[in-house]
Design a protein around this motif. Structure first.
Motif, mmCIF file in Angstrom:
data_model
loop_
_atom_site.group_PDB
_atom_site.id
_atom_site.type_symbol
_atom_site.label_atom_id
_atom_site.label_comp_id
_atom_site.label_asym_id
_atom_site.label_seq_id
_atom_site.Cartn_x
_atom_site.Cartn_y
_atom_site.Cartn_z
ATOM 1 N N ALA A 296 -5.355 11.169 -1.008
ATOM 2 C CA ALA A 296 -4.270 10.513 -0.271
ATOM 3 C C ALA A 296 -4.755 9.232 0.403
ATOM 4 N N PHE A 297 -5.953 9.265 0.991
ATOM 5 C CA PHE A 297 -6.498 8.074 1.644
ATOM 6 C C PHE A 297 -6.840 6.992 0.622
ATOM 7 N N CYS A 298 -7.337 7.389 -0.536
ATOM 8 C CA CYS A 298 -7.636 6.400 -1.592
ATOM 9 C C CYS A 298 -6.350 5.748 -2.094
ATOM 10 N N VAL A 299 -5.312 6.565 -2.310
ATOM 11 C CA VAL A 299 -4.021 6.033 -2.750
ATOM 12 C C VAL A 299 -3.434 5.118 -1.684
ATOM 13 N N MET A 300 -3.550 5.509 -0.427
ATOM 14 C CA MET A 300 -3.063 4.689 0.689
ATOM 15 C C MET A 300 -3.727 3.312 0.682
ATOM 16 N N TRP A 301 -5.031 3.312 0.560
ATOM 17 C CA TRP A 301 -5.780 2.046 0.550
ATOM 18 C C TRP A 301 -5.381 1.185 -0.649
ATOM 19 N N PHE A 302 -5.224 1.823 -1.828
ATOM 20 C CA PHE A 302 -4.854 1.087 -3.037
ATOM 21 C C PHE A 302 -3.492 0.425 -2.880
ATOM 22 N N VAL A 303 -2.512 1.170 -2.366
ATOM 23 C CA VAL A 303 -1.166 0.623 -2.175
ATOM 24 C C VAL A 303 -1.176 -0.493 -1.137
ATOM 25 N N ALA A 304 -2.013 -0.339 -0.098
ATOM 26 C CA ALA A 304 -2.081 -1.342 0.971
ATOM 27 C C ALA A 304 -2.577 -2.692 0.471
ATOM 28 N N LEU A 305 -3.266 -2.710 -0.667
ATOM 29 C CA LEU A 305 -3.801 -3.967 -1.210
ATOM 30 C C LEU A 305 -2.716 -4.872 -1.780
ATOM 31 N N PHE A 306 -1.550 -4.290 -2.094
ATOM 32 C CA PHE A 306 -0.486 -5.063 -2.725
ATOM 33 C C PHE A 306 0.523 -5.525 -1.677
ATOM 34 N N PRO A 307 0.824 -6.813 -1.641
ATOM 35 C CA PRO A 307 1.814 -7.317 -0.683
ATOM 36 C C PRO A 307 3.220 -6.860 -1.052
ATOM 37 N N GLY B 189 -0.982 20.849 0.414
ATOM 38 C CA GLY B 189 -0.177 20.366 -0.712
ATOM 39 C C GLY B 189 -0.639 19.020 -1.207
ATOM 40 N N GLY B 190 -1.013 18.953 -2.474
ATOM 41 C CA GLY B 190 -1.490 17.694 -3.039
ATOM 42 C C GLY B 190 -0.389 16.675 -3.214
ATOM 43 N N THR B 191 0.745 17.082 -3.793
ATOM 44 C CA THR B 191 1.846 16.152 -4.038
ATOM 45 C C THR B 191 2.392 15.585 -2.736
ATOM 46 N N ALA B 192 2.571 16.470 -1.735
ATOM 47 C CA ALA B 192 3.119 16.024 -0.452
ATOM 48 C C ALA B 192 2.175 15.045 0.235
ATOM 49 N N LEU B 193 0.871 15.324 0.196
ATOM 50 C CA LEU B 193 -0.094 14.437 0.858
ATOM 51 C C LEU B 193 -0.194 13.090 0.148
ATOM 52 N N VAL B 194 -0.130 13.102 -1.167
ATOM 53 C CA VAL B 194 -0.172 11.835 -1.902
ATOM 54 C C VAL B 194 1.074 11.011 -1.588
ATOM 55 N N THR B 195 2.234 11.672 -1.505
ATOM 56 C CA THR B 195 3.475 10.977 -1.134
ATOM 57 C C THR B 195 3.343 10.346 0.246
ATOM 58 N N LEU B 196 2.794 11.100 1.200
ATOM 59 C CA LEU B 196 2.584 10.571 2.547
ATOM 60 C C LEU B 196 1.550 9.453 2.545
ATOM 61 N N GLY B 197 0.528 9.573 1.682
ATOM 62 C CA GLY B 197 -0.475 8.510 1.568
ATOM 63 C C GLY B 197 0.134 7.219 1.044
ATOM 64 N N ILE B 198 1.018 7.321 0.061
ATOM 65 C CA ILE B 198 1.700 6.135 -0.462
ATOM 66 C C ILE B 198 2.565 5.513 0.631
ATOM 67 N N ALA B 199 3.262 6.368 1.394
ATOM 68 C CA ALA B 199 4.101 5.866 2.489
ATOM 69 C C ALA B 199 3.253 5.113 3.519
ATOM 70 N N ALA B 200 2.085 5.662 3.859
ATOM 71 C CA ALA B 200 1.203 4.989 4.808
ATOM 72 C C ALA B 200 0.686 3.674 4.231
ATOM 73 N N GLY B 201 0.394 3.657 2.927
ATOM 74 C CA GLY B 201 -0.046 2.425 2.284
ATOM 75 C C GLY B 201 1.029 1.353 2.300
ATOM 76 N N LEU C 194 3.346 1.075 4.581
ATOM 77 C CA LEU C 194 3.413 0.597 5.963
ATOM 78 C C LEU C 194 2.302 -0.415 6.236
ATOM 79 N N MET C 195 1.104 -0.150 5.724
ATOM 80 C CA MET C 195 -0.011 -1.077 5.919
ATOM 81 C C MET C 195 0.230 -2.395 5.189
ATOM 82 N N SER C 196 0.798 -2.295 4.002
ATOM 83 C CA SER C 196 1.127 -3.506 3.246
ATOM 84 C C SER C 196 2.115 -4.371 4.018
ATOM 85 N N ILE C 197 3.137 -3.734 4.587
ATOM 86 C CA ILE C 197 4.142 -4.462 5.374
ATOM 87 C C ILE C 197 3.525 -5.038 6.637
ATOM 88 N N SER C 198 2.642 -4.273 7.274
ATOM 89 C CA SER C 198 2.025 -4.698 8.535
ATOM 90 C C SER C 198 1.177 -5.950 8.371
#
Length: 384
Positions: free
Chosen positions: A59-70, A357-369, A371-375
């Motif tokens: 989830a943290f890796c996915v979050m970081w990956f998504v955060a890289l994209f504006p 839950g893997g699916t739920a945590l990955v979904t939350l990780g994408i959501a956090a990513g 938010l970071m992208s927007i921030s």
């Protein structure tokens, strides 16, 4: 060689700046607390504990990956993802995998996927994109079109049936529509109708909950959940067992809690689904009222950071999406804690960053990513 090293250093600096550190620190605290409670819930370091640690890492890796994209690049994939999600939901209805009376999964050979999970993010992204494109000439028909875009996945998920996920998808989409400018006056009649409907259900509960009485709009198991909420003691060893044991665990924790690894309801296996839907009961029993208040403060900090990002967003798309994601976190917490405490029907809604839950945590990780992208997004200035 120097050019390669410079590019690597440039990427490292860019990746470092992509992190929203206040949000990241809050999520790290959740990860530590979640693993602490998971250790108690599973009673050791078994496969589920290790699996949850892996889920957090992914989830943290996915979050970081998504955060890289504006956000400007994310907007380009919104429509394809929304269309793909709707097609996958349709595929689930046609030839999905059925388990425990529900058809919610697609078997793709090497794994089973649950398309409804991706719609928790695809729907608010699609609606935020739509209102961003029409921000200069927003009309009443635009809200109608947005309602259709929300209704399609909502009813496809209802058909599975999966009421909990459908309500989450509806809630996140509705908040985008509301933040886009939907008048509160239009919602007042719906709110009043809802209160009257709930009052009538409570008043006529003895008749409505009789065996064989058909609610028409709800499946039998959904009717049972509502009736169990109204009177869990009607079947204490059957349908009401989950609700009663969750309330007993929370109440027995008292002010200070029984202590870490000392929860009797947990370790004697009275609490059902103690690693997933009812993990708050495990936490409340062992850490008590003070621990529960600390957890609520942590969630409040998460929501506060979401709304700070919303207010500072540089684009309409970012503001609408960040606001909806913040409300999604709130809805998760409210519904999960409400059902564990017996004030809401039991639905399959996990507690964010706590439940297994893997699916739920990955979904939350994408959501956090997201938010970071927007921030961290700053629109480039047009060249003169």
């Amino acid at each position: 060689m120097n050019k390669v090293m410079n590019r690597i250093m440039h990427f490292v600096v860019y990746a470092f700046k992509a992190i929203d550190w206040p949000l990241f620190i809050i999520l790290l605290l959740f990860a530590g607390l979640g693993m602490l409670v998971m250790h108690s819930a599973v009673g050791g370091y078994d496969g589920r504990f290790i699996g949850q640690a892996r889920n957090f890492l992914i989830a943290f890796c996915v979050m970081w990956f998504v955060a890289l994209f504006p956000p400007s690049k994310i907007m380009k994939i919104v429509i394809p993802f929304y269309v793909l999600g709707c097609l996958l939901l349709l595929a689930v209805l046609l030839f999905g995998y059925t388990s425990k009376g529900a058809t919610r999964w697609l078997d793709v050979g090497f794994a089973r996927i649950q398309p409804s999970e991706m719609m928790k993010l695809c729907v608010p992204m699609m609606l935020a994109w739509y209102f961003d494109k029409h921000r200069s000439d927003l009309r009443i028909q635009d809200f109608f079109i947005a309602g259709v875009l929300l209704a399609i996945p909502f009813f496809l998920i209802i058909k599975q049936p999966d009421l909990g996920t459908a309500l989450l998808v509806f809630a996140t989409g509705f908040f985008v529509i509301y933040f886009a400018g939907l008048s509160f006056k239009l919602l007042t009649p719906i709110f009043i109708f809802g209160l009257i409907f709930i009052g009538l259900v409570i008043h006529f509960e003895p008749m409505l909950c009789e065996p064989g009485f058909d609610w028409v709009i709800l499946h039998e198991y959904q009717k049972t959940r509502v009736c169990t909420l109204l009177d869990p003691t009607s079947d204490p060893l059957g349908k009401g067992f989950h609700t009663i044991q969750g309330m007993i665990a929370i109440g027995s924790g008292g002010v200070y809690g029984k202590g870490y690894l000392q929860g009797t309801q947990t370790h004697l296996d009275f609490i059902p689904e103690q690693t997933t839907d009812f993990i708050f009961a495990v936490f409340a029993e062992e850490f008590g009222l003070y621990g529960s208040i600390f957890l609520l403060i942590l969630y409040t900090l998460l929501l506060a950071r979401c709304f700070v990002i919303t207010m500072k967003a540089k684009t309409q798309f970012g503001a609408l999406l960040a606001g909806a994601l913040g409300m999604m976190f709130f809805f998760y917490v409210f519904v999960n804690m409400g059902m564990v405490m017996g004030i809401l029907p039991i639905v399959g809604v996990p507690l964010p960053f706590m439940s297994y839950g893997g699916t739920a945590l990955v979904t939350l990780g994408i959501a956090a990513g997201l938010l970071m992208s927007i921030s961290n997004y700053t629109p480039s200035k047009p060249s003169s």
